[in-house]
Design a protein around this motif. Sequence first.
Motif, PDB file in Angstrom:
ATOM      1  N   ASN A   1      -3.491   7.653  -2.873  1.00  0.00           N
ATOM      2  CA  ASN A   1      -3.191   6.731  -2.967  1.00  0.00           C
ATOM      3  C   ASN A   1      -5.250   5.905  -3.090  1.00  0.00           C
ATOM      4  OD1 ASN A   1      -0.943   4.701  -2.205  1.00  0.00           O
ATOM      5  ND2 ASN A   1      -1.737   4.351  -0.116  1.00  0.00           N
ATOM      6  N   PRO A   2      -4.989   6.198  -4.605  1.00  0.00           N
ATOM      7  CA  PRO A   2      -5.751   4.858  -5.748  1.00  0.00           C
ATOM      8  C   PRO A   2      -5.600   3.569  -6.419  1.00  0.00           C
ATOM      9  CG  PRO A   2      -4.157   6.670  -6.949  1.00  0.00           C
ATOM     10  CD  PRO A   2      -4.134   7.209  -5.823  1.00  0.00           C
ATOM     11  N   GLY A   3      -6.548   2.786  -6.060  1.00  0.00           N
ATOM     12  CA  GLY A   3      -6.485   1.445  -6.744  1.00  0.00           C
ATOM     13  C   GLY A   3      -6.171   0.896  -5.099  1.00  0.00           C
ATOM     14  N   ARG A   4      -5.194   1.567  -4.014  1.00  0.00           N
ATOM     15  CA  ARG A   4      -5.137   0.831  -2.590  1.00  0.00           C
ATOM     16  C   ARG A   4      -6.425   0.197  -2.047  1.00  0.00           C
ATOM     17  NH1 ARG A   4      -1.650   3.163  -5.858  1.00  0.00           N
ATOM     18  NH2 ARG A   4       0.172   2.547  -5.167  1.00  0.00           N
ATOM     19  N   VAL A   5      -6.873  -0.750  -1.330  1.00  0.00           N
ATOM     20  CA  VAL A   5      -7.807  -1.216  -0.606  1.00  0.00           C
ATOM     21  C   VAL A   5      -9.353  -1.147  -1.594  1.00  0.00           C
ATOM     22  CG1 VAL A   5      -9.490  -0.291   1.717  1.00  0.00           C
ATOM     23  CG2 VAL A   5      -7.163   0.467   1.589  1.00  0.00           C
ATOM     24  N   ILE A   6     -10.151  -0.519  -2.242  1.00  0.00           N
ATOM     25  CA  ILE A   6     -11.160  -0.320  -3.041  1.00  0.00           C
ATOM     26  C   ILE A   6     -10.348  -0.377  -3.812  1.00  0.00           C
ATOM     27  CG2 ILE A   6     -12.275   1.451  -2.249  1.00  0.00           C
ATOM     28  CD1 ILE A   6     -14.858  -0.308  -1.999  1.00  0.00           C
ATOM     29  N   ARG A   7     -11.286  -0.522  -5.175  1.00  0.00           N
ATOM     30  CA  ARG A   7     -11.128   0.376  -6.691  1.00  0.00           C
ATOM     31  C   ARG A   7     -12.155   1.116  -6.921  1.00  0.00           C
ATOM     32  NH1 ARG A   7      -7.527  -3.689 -10.143  1.00  0.00           N
ATOM     33  NH2 ARG A   7      -8.604  -2.309 -11.879  1.00  0.00           N
TER      34      ARG A   7
ATOM     35  N   GLY B   1       0.936  -1.306  -0.183  1.00  0.00           N
ATOM     36  CA  GLY B   1       0.049  -0.090   0.565  1.00  0.00           C
ATOM     37  C   GLY B   1       0.201   1.191   0.170  1.00  0.00           C
ATOM     38  N   SER B   2       2.204   0.881   0.608  1.00  0.00           N
ATOM     39  CA  SER B   2       2.810   2.214   0.497  1.00  0.00           C
ATOM     40  C   SER B   2       3.517   2.677  -0.870  1.00  0.00           C
ATOM     41  CB  SER B   2       4.026   1.966   1.664  1.00  0.00           C
ATOM     42  OG  SER B   2       3.956   0.239   1.778  1.00  0.00           O
ATOM     43  N   ILE B   3       4.261   2.085  -1.524  1.00  0.00           N
ATOM     44  CA  ILE B   3       4.341   1.992  -3.104  1.00  0.00           C
ATOM     45  C   ILE B   3       3.811   3.105  -3.712  1.00  0.00           C
ATOM     46  CG2 ILE B   3       6.338   0.529  -2.485  1.00  0.00           C
ATOM     47  CD1 ILE B   3       5.592  -1.300  -4.189  1.00  0.00           C
ATOM     48  N   PRO B   4       4.816   3.087  -4.710  1.00  0.00           N
ATOM     49  CA  PRO B   4       3.746   3.946  -6.089  1.00  0.00           C
ATOM     50  C   PRO B   4       4.244   3.123  -6.962  1.00  0.00           C
ATOM     51  CG  PRO B   4       6.718   3.884  -6.388  1.00  0.00           C
ATOM     52  CD  PRO B   4       5.950   3.557  -4.705  1.00  0.00           C
ATOM     53  N   ASP B   5       2.689   2.683  -7.763  1.00  0.00           N
ATOM     54  CA  ASP B   5       2.932   1.772  -9.137  1.00  0.00           C
ATOM     55  C   ASP B   5       4.217   1.860  -9.942  1.00  0.00           C
ATOM     56  OD1 ASP B   5       2.124   3.894 -11.380  1.00  0.00           O
ATOM     57  OD2 ASP B   5      -0.199   3.631 -10.607  1.00  0.00           O
ATOM     58  N   ASP B   6       3.881   1.552 -10.848  1.00  0.00           N
ATOM     59  CA  ASP B   6       4.966   0.826 -12.429  1.00  0.00           C
ATOM     60  C   ASP B   6       4.998   2.268 -12.945  1.00  0.00           C
ATOM     61  OD1 ASP B   6       3.285   0.289 -12.997  1.00  0.00           O
ATOM     62  OD2 ASP B   6       3.836  -1.916 -13.768  1.00  0.00           O
ATOM     63  N   SER B   7       3.696   3.105 -12.815  1.00  0.00           N
ATOM     64  CA  SER B   7       3.370   4.133 -13.926  1.00  0.00           C
ATOM     65  C   SER B   7       4.478   5.509 -14.465  1.00  0.00           C
ATOM     66  CB  SER B   7       2.172   4.615 -13.926  1.00  0.00           C
ATOM     67  OG  SER B   7       2.032   5.541 -12.813  1.00  0.00           O
ATOM     68  N   GLY B   8       5.182   5.336 -12.620  1.00  0.00           N
ATOM     69  CA  GLY B   8       6.547   6.350 -12.666  1.00  0.00           C
ATOM     70  C   GLY B   8       5.425   8.441 -12.709  1.00  0.00           C
ATOM     71  N   THR B   9       4.471   7.753 -12.521  1.00  0.00           N
ATOM     72  CA  THR B   9       3.214   9.388 -12.858  1.00  0.00           C
ATOM     73  C   THR B   9       2.792   9.363 -10.791  1.00  0.00           C
ATOM     74  OG1 THR B   9       1.048   7.971 -13.071  1.00  0.00           O
ATOM     75  CG2 THR B   9       2.208   9.269 -14.761  1.00  0.00           C
TER      76      THR B   9
ATOM     77  N   ILE C   1      -5.179  -4.493   3.708  1.00  0.00           N
ATOM     78  CA  ILE C   1      -5.628  -4.476   2.292  1.00  0.00           C
ATOM     79  C   ILE C   1      -4.702  -4.337   1.240  1.00  0.00           C
ATOM     80  CG2 ILE C   1      -7.465  -4.539   0.481  1.00  0.00           C
ATOM     81  CD1 ILE C   1      -8.233  -6.209   3.654  1.00  0.00           C
ATOM     82  N   GLY C   2      -4.312  -2.708   1.462  1.00  0.00           N
ATOM     83  CA  GLY C   2      -3.297  -2.626   0.252  1.00  0.00           C
ATOM     84  C   GLY C   2      -3.738  -2.892  -1.258  1.00  0.00           C
ATOM     85  N   THR C   3      -2.312  -3.106  -1.795  1.00  0.00           N
ATOM     86  CA  THR C   3      -2.715  -3.634  -3.084  1.00  0.00           C
ATOM     87  C   THR C   3      -3.408  -5.707  -3.079  1.00  0.00           C
ATOM     88  OG1 THR C   3      -0.826  -3.007  -4.165  1.00  0.00           O
ATOM     89  CG2 THR C   3      -2.582  -1.801  -4.667  1.00  0.00           C
ATOM     90  N   LEU C   4      -2.845  -5.502  -2.068  1.00  0.00           N
ATOM     91  CA  LEU C   4      -1.755  -6.807  -2.451  1.00  0.00           C
ATOM     92  C   LEU C   4      -3.452  -7.620  -2.062  1.00  0.00           C
ATOM     93  CD1 LEU C   4       0.223  -9.192  -2.118  1.00  0.00           C
ATOM     94  CD2 LEU C   4       0.315  -8.623  -0.207  1.00  0.00           C
ATOM     95  N   LYS C   5      -4.309  -8.051  -1.035  1.00  0.00           N
ATOM     96  CA  LYS C   5      -5.941  -7.906  -0.873  1.00  0.00           C
ATOM     97  C   LYS C   5      -6.398  -7.356  -1.171  1.00  0.00           C
ATOM     98  CE  LYS C   5      -4.498 -10.328   3.519  1.00  0.00           C
ATOM     99  NZ  LYS C   5      -3.868 -10.447   4.956  1.00  0.00           N
ATOM    100  N   ARG C   6      -6.776  -6.479  -2.617  1.00  0.00           N
ATOM    101  CA  ARG C   6      -7.831  -5.387  -2.855  1.00  0.00           C
ATOM    102  C   ARG C   6      -8.775  -6.207  -3.963  1.00  0.00           C
ATOM    103  NH1 ARG C   6      -5.322  -2.231  -7.175  1.00  0.00           N
ATOM    104  NH2 ARG C   6      -5.503  -4.258  -8.230  1.00  0.00           N
ATOM    105  N   ASP C   7      -8.123  -6.849  -4.635  1.00  0.00           N
ATOM    106  CA  ASP C   7      -9.245  -7.710  -5.350  1.00  0.00           C
ATOM    107  C   ASP C   7      -9.620  -9.059  -4.564  1.00  0.00           C
ATOM    108  OD1 ASP C   7      -8.264  -6.333  -7.197  1.00  0.00           O
ATOM    109  OD2 ASP C   7      -7.331  -7.100  -8.343  1.00  0.00           O
ATOM    110  N   VAL C   8      -9.251  -9.507  -3.299  1.00  0.00           N
ATOM    111  CA  VAL C   8     -10.035 -10.580  -2.710  1.00  0.00           C
ATOM    112  C   VAL C   8     -10.432  -9.897  -1.697  1.00  0.00           C
ATOM    113  CG1 VAL C   8      -9.277 -12.489  -0.884  1.00  0.00           C
ATOM    114  CG2 VAL C   8      -7.231 -11.671  -3.270  1.00  0.00           C
ATOM    115  N   LEU C   9     -10.255  -9.149  -1.237  1.00  0.00           N
ATOM    116  CA  LEU C   9     -11.461  -8.347  -0.672  1.00  0.00           C
ATOM    117  C   LEU C   9     -13.091  -8.138  -1.638  1.00  0.00           C
ATOM    118  CD1 LEU C   9     -11.831  -6.591   2.526  1.00  0.00           C
ATOM    119  CD2 LEU C   9     -11.337  -4.763   0.447  1.00  0.00           C
ATOM    120  N   VAL C  10     -13.193  -8.494  -2.251  1.00  0.00           N
ATOM    121  CA  VAL C  10     -14.609  -7.948  -3.102  1.00  0.00           C
ATOM    122  C   VAL C  10     -15.295  -9.278  -2.628  1.00  0.00           C
ATOM    123  CG1 VAL C  10     -14.190  -6.140  -4.318  1.00  0.00           C
ATOM    124  CG2 VAL C  10     -13.404  -7.684  -5.095  1.00  0.00           C
TER     125      VAL C  10
END
Length: 487
Positions: free
Chosen positions: A478-484, A90-98, A444-453
């Motif tokens: 923090n878009p995309g973390r916890v919930i999309r 949850g604390s690192i950026p995605d790989d977009s460089g944006t 949850i972060g991004t690791l469990k985001r899609d499992v959470l649903v």
Amino acid sequence: MHQSNHLHTLTMNDYSPLLEVLRQIVGSDNVINQGDLSAWERDWRKRQHGKALAVVRPANTEEVAAVVRACVAAQVSIVPQGGNTGMVLGSIPDDSGTQIVLSLQRMNRVRAIDTANLTITLDAGCVLQSVQEFCKGASYLFPLRMASEGSCTIGGNLSTNAGGTQVVRYGNARELCLGLEVVTPQGAIWDGLTGLRKDNTGYDLRHLIIGSEGTLGVITAAVMKLYPLPRAQLTAFAAVPSLEAAVDLLVLAHEELDGGLSGFEIMGHFALSLVGRHFPHLRLPLQESKTPYNVLIEYSSLETETKATERFESFMPLAMELGYVNDAIVAKNSTEARQLWHIRESIPLAQAQEGLNIKHDIALAASRIAAFVQQTDALLAQAYPGVRLVNYGHLGDGNLHYNVQAPENCDAAAFLQENESAVHALVYAQVVRHQGSISAEHGIGTLKRDVLVQYKSPQALAMMRAIKHALDPLNTMNPGRVIRMDK
Ligand code: FAD
Ligand code: MLT
Ligand code: ZN
């Protein structure tokens, strides 16, 4: 924000005006976009390496607010970061460089201590261990404790509602917090730095922000509870014949230790053997008994050392007499106690040295734990012959780190590639069956985001989305973390 695709079409140069504004706000030394950024871009478990547009390190709340406003104006999203010890990506950026990593590292002042109110006001970037040491120096206990305390921060602890090893007595980060200062996703400052123990004036915004993992705002400061320093502390390492016995021992400790049980950790035999294997200099007690589980019990008391020792010395023989404990050692002094804790705290590191593993941070009612483990161990052994279970955690509050390590001499990366999702599904189905939670303390972060649903009710998810949309309609934080929000 990153999830709205038009941003991907911008080139790096398009960000130069934003970077220039950020440099004006925090100084050029504190906008880092060159060189090795891996300390901010890679997670602690080294499972992912993102790419930040820049790491921005403000010095105070006004600078945080100005940084947020500049990012909103430029439609750039923000990843708040403390010590970057989080377990769920949850604390690192995605790989977009944006995305901007907004690091709170420089905000590390103790703002105030109120000894009559038993509270301390802290900048969010204060490192947990330095807060513990500061409070101890002032003769108070700051009771949040965990193996990452040398790097994790108060803001990170609150954003993840961290638990750790003293929850059984003092509660998790949420229960220790009385007030917050937060920079909103629009860059406004909410001053909720009250030290009140009662305040029923409408929705509790503090509790909404705590545990929101940086998705609803940036925590810049907090008012936290202090406790008197215990006069005596006794620590024992005990071999227990079974998990059922460990749970019986927990109940007995609550009954016999006068509300003073401050730690109750469980360690499976294999989890401990990994510590022995990877840290041979640490001497593991009671290993000759080959018991399936060991527990670490800590008793903290405001009574005199003599009285506390008397109480503990009558508790341990009682536990043995009742058959809850086979064998035990009690630390003779604080150095020995620290050594016992060090063994427990080394399990995550030993497990990481052993190789890639599949982590589960689950919560169950104490009454369900033994049945859960017995059934789930059997199901995993049947489905994945030779699989090794690294089972340990905070039994005192029903939190197991029920981790699955690939069979010995097997290619762990290939095993994970092939089986990780199915192993999660098997374990989480069991968690649901036993009415537990798929995330006890790591979030949850991004690791469990899609499992959470899959495991949270549609109604709860709809309410979570409504809150996120109301507070952060542009999805800046923090878009995309916890919930999309894009699905
Ligand atoms: P980070 O990792 O930097 O961030 C975590 C999340 O919080 C991210 O989503 C981030 O965006 C957000 N965030 C960080 N700071 C802010 C802020 N100021 N405002 C808004 N959002 C913010 N956790 C436990 O609960 N119990 C344990 O016993 C435990 N033991 C651990 C042991 C080890 C060896 C390690 C490596 C980790 C352990 N953890 C444990 C996990 C981790 O340490 C905690 O989650 C901790 O609270 C994270 O704090 P941090 O400052 O490192 O936050
Ligand atoms: C722990 O209790 O040691 C932690 O939460 C860390 C982990 O699970 O790896
Ligand atoms: Zn833990």
